[in-house]
Scaffold this motif. Structure first.
Motif, PDB file in Angstrom:
ATOM      1  N   THR A 174     -16.793  22.919   0.871  1.00 19.90           N
ATOM      2  CA  THR A 174     -17.855  21.959   0.969  1.00 19.90           C
ATOM      3  C   THR A 174     -18.903  22.920   0.230  1.00 19.90           C
ATOM      4  N   ARG A 175     -19.045  23.948   0.598  1.00 19.69           N
ATOM      5  CA  ARG A 175     -20.192  25.083  -0.293  1.00 19.69           C
ATOM      6  C   ARG A 175     -20.027  24.863  -1.602  1.00 19.69           C
ATOM      7  N   GLY A 230     -19.404  16.639  -1.996  1.00 18.26           N
ATOM      8  CA  GLY A 230     -20.514  17.561  -2.896  1.00 18.26           C
ATOM      9  C   GLY A 230     -21.728  16.932  -2.603  1.00 18.26           C
ATOM     10  N   LYS A 231     -21.771  15.739  -3.015  1.00 12.36           N
ATOM     11  CA  LYS A 231     -23.151  15.046  -3.099  1.00 12.36           C
ATOM     12  C   LYS A 231     -23.624  14.918  -1.509  1.00 12.36           C
ATOM     13  N   ALA A 281     -22.170  29.187  -4.180  1.00 11.09           N
ATOM     14  CA  ALA A 281     -21.452  28.923  -2.881  1.00 11.09           C
ATOM     15  C   ALA A 281     -21.388  30.256  -2.120  1.00 11.09           C
ATOM     16  N   PRO A 325     -20.899  27.732 -10.153  1.00 17.62           N
ATOM     17  CA  PRO A 325     -21.052  27.283  -8.982  1.00 17.62           C
ATOM     18  C   PRO A 325     -20.560  28.215  -7.738  1.00 17.62           C
ATOM     19  N   ALA A 360     -18.363  22.416  -3.498  1.00 13.23           N
ATOM     20  CA  ALA A 360     -18.587  20.955  -4.135  1.00 13.23           C
ATOM     21  C   ALA A 360     -20.054  20.688  -4.072  1.00 13.23           C
ATOM     22  N   ALA A 361     -21.012  21.389  -3.077  1.00 15.41           N
ATOM     23  CA  ALA A 361     -22.098  21.104  -3.077  1.00 15.41           C
ATOM     24  C   ALA A 361     -22.944  21.713  -4.243  1.00 15.41           C
ATOM     25  N   TYR A 378     -24.880  18.079  -0.552  1.00 11.58           N
ATOM     26  CA  TYR A 378     -26.402  18.469  -1.194  1.00 11.58           C
ATOM     27  C   TYR A 378     -27.434  17.651  -0.631  1.00 11.58           C
ATOM     28  N   GLU A 405     -21.441  22.693  -7.140  1.00 11.61           N
ATOM     29  CA  GLU A 405     -21.012  21.950  -8.393  1.00 11.61           C
ATOM     30  C   GLU A 405     -22.014  20.619  -8.691  1.00 11.61           C
ATOM     31  N   PHE A 406     -22.134  20.021  -7.503  1.00 13.92           N
ATOM     32  CA  PHE A 406     -23.066  18.671  -7.641  1.00 13.92           C
ATOM     33  C   PHE A 406     -24.403  19.188  -8.144  1.00 13.92           C
TER      34      PHE A 406
END
Length: 507
Positions: free
Chosen positions: A494-495, A430-431, A468, A464, A497-498, A434, A500-501
């Motif tokens: 991935t979307r 996620g990080k 996404a 989130p 996780a980004a 982002y 959520e970050f």
């Protein structure tokens, strides 16, 4: 009866024509031959220098592993299909023709190489509809010899790919960013021609150890932009007819908070007086027309051996965040351009017709005429060689520099490839997404091309999944922002996780 026969015949002919028309559409074909196409690029240069009797010179070099696989793409076929078929280390040769697609490269050590025949390039044409021409997240990526035009967003964008080479490309009338390596380390941007970009022609964002050399950039808002990056060499570029020529600055609210160790030398920075046609409210919309160089809050910038002429507002402007009145402050970013260094440069005919913003500052100094060099802060840790060569304001506390050359730094690129960003233990999925993708358009509290992250957090709060889903299929929601480009090339995990970050981010 005859009419009925004729009608049936027409239907048969129409159906036959449709069948033949479709059956004649060339299937995407991929030809693989056992060669070592990258061998020509793999020399470190050491042997050549030794043969020339030069034993100790440092050289710019970047080796990436090659598999020996060669894939040829012909007009009417798909470059993306070739990428899908390629193994890491492959070279994809693109023949002259027109390719109307977005290419996403997420494999390592891929070379995308245009073939030029009788002056004809392979053309990637976005037709004013597609957002991006080339996106890459793999490491060791090379793109060269392509003619890219009429995309809405990015010509070539790196998304956390390290060890990259972007060279010998034309990027013309292509949206927001021409060449945009984001969160990359150890890269080369050279011998490209870029024009007609409404933000930055070359935009090095949150990156390290990057050389930007021998490019021609014109008729864009920002010619070359080094933003929140460290160890960047900007050398031997021809930068003209932009709103601002060469910029090094901090955008407040990005994950990487500093900018420094930038050498700007041996460039032609000429007549950067173009009307500012940036998206209203964006950070670059603050650039005064007629600015040769703009250094905002970036530390340890050395300006050496440039020819800076005919820039109507100012040749070189050092300033703090006060220039960007629409940018929020970031408590983690130092707003001052610390330790500026101005060595030998040739400056002429700058400041002949300054904008109102620059006039207003000059009025506070009881000046009416524009200047070669302005420091709006009045830094007390800067230095300048032979100050009487230039017309200056705000440099009273500058001392004489104790060195006159940066020749001991021939390049900021590293001699060996660095590890992929994904191997960084401080970067989860996620990080990384982002930093490498989202932060290209979203700062935490400042407006960039997209709305601040704070606004996204307020809109989506604990959702989130909503971010996404929107990122995969965005639609235009606000008149004061451009439509977000789809991020469907990223997988759903991935979307999410980004997103959520993004929702957890504090600054």
């Amino acid at each position: 009866m005859n009419k009925l026969v004729a009608a049936v015949g027409a239907v048969v002919l129409l159906a036959g024509g449709y069948y033949l028309g479709n059956s004649n559409t060339p299937e995407p074909t991929v030809i693989k031959v056992p060669e070592a196409p990258k061998a020509a690029f793999n020399s470190s240069g050491a042997e050549e220098l030794a043969a020339a009797g030069v034993a100790s010179a440092q050289i710019r070099s970047l080796k990436t592993p090659a598999s020996g696989e060669l894939i040829i793409v012909k007009d009417g076929e798909s470059i993306q299909d070739a990428v899908k078929a390629a193994q890491p280390g492959a070279t994809i040769k693109v023949m002259p023709g027109t390719y109307k697609e977005t290419v996403y490269v997420d494999k390592d050590n891929i070379t995308l190489s245009g073939v030029i025949e009788q002056g004809e390039y392979p053309v990637m044409d976005g037709e004013g509809v597609l957002n991006d021409a080339v996106l890459y997240s793999g490491n060791g990526f090379t793109v060269e010899n392509m003619y890219i035009t009429r995309y809405k967003g990015n010509g070539i964008m790196g998304q956390a790919g390290n060890n990259f080479i972007i060279r010998n490309n034309f990027v013309i009338d292509t949206g927001v960013y021409g060449i945009f390596p984001q969160l990359g380390k150890n890269g080369l941007v050279s011998h490209n021609v870029i024009s007609g970009i409404e933000d930055a022609a070359i935009y090095v964002g949150m990156s390290d150890n990057i050389d930007v050399v021998y490019n021609q950039v014109f008729e864009s808002v920002a010619g070359i932009e080094i933003e929140n990056s460290r160890k960047a060499l900007v050398e031997a570029n021809y930068v003209y007819d932009n709103t601002g020529g060469i910029l090094a600055f901090i955008t407040p609210g990005l994950p990487i908070k500093d900018c420094g160790d930038v050498i700007i030398r041996n460039n032609f920075v000429v007549n950067n007086n173009h009307e500012n046609f940036a998206i209203p409210g964006s950070l670059v919309s603050n650039i005064p027309e007629g600015t040769g160089m703009l250094i905002m809050a970036c530390d340890d910038v050395v300006v050496e051996n440039n020819i800076v002429t005919g820039n109507d507002s100012v040749g070189i402007l050092f300033t703090d965040f006060s220039l960007a009145t629409n940018a929020a402050r970031d408590p983690d970013s130092d707003p001052y351009p610390n330790r500026p260094k101005i060595l030998n440069n040739l400056m002429l005919d700058n400041g002949k017709n300054p904008t109102k913003l620059v006039q207003a500052f000059l009025a506070t100094k009881l000046k009416t005429e524009g200047q070669d060099v302005i420091d709006t802060v009045g830094m007390d840790d800067g230095c300048i060689l032979d100050r009487n060569r230039y017309r200056t304001v705000g440099l009273d506390k500058y001392t004489e520099c104790d060195f006159d050359s940066t020749a001991n730094v021939p390049t900021y690129m590293l001699p060996d490839p660095v590890a992929p960003r994904k191997d960084d233990p401080n970067m989860d999925v996620g990080k990384l997404a982002y930093y490498g993708v989202c932060a290209g358009c979203h700062a935490y509290s400042s407006r960039m091309i997209g709305p601040p992250t704070q606004i996204v957090q307020a809109l989506y709060m604990d959702n989130p999944e909503g971010i996404a889903a929107y990122a995969a299929n965005p639609v235009k929601k606000r008149d004061d922002y451009p439509e977000m480009p789809p991020q469907s090339h990223l997988d759903e995990e991935t979307r999410l996780a980004a997103a959520e970050f993004m929702l957890k981010l504090k600054n």
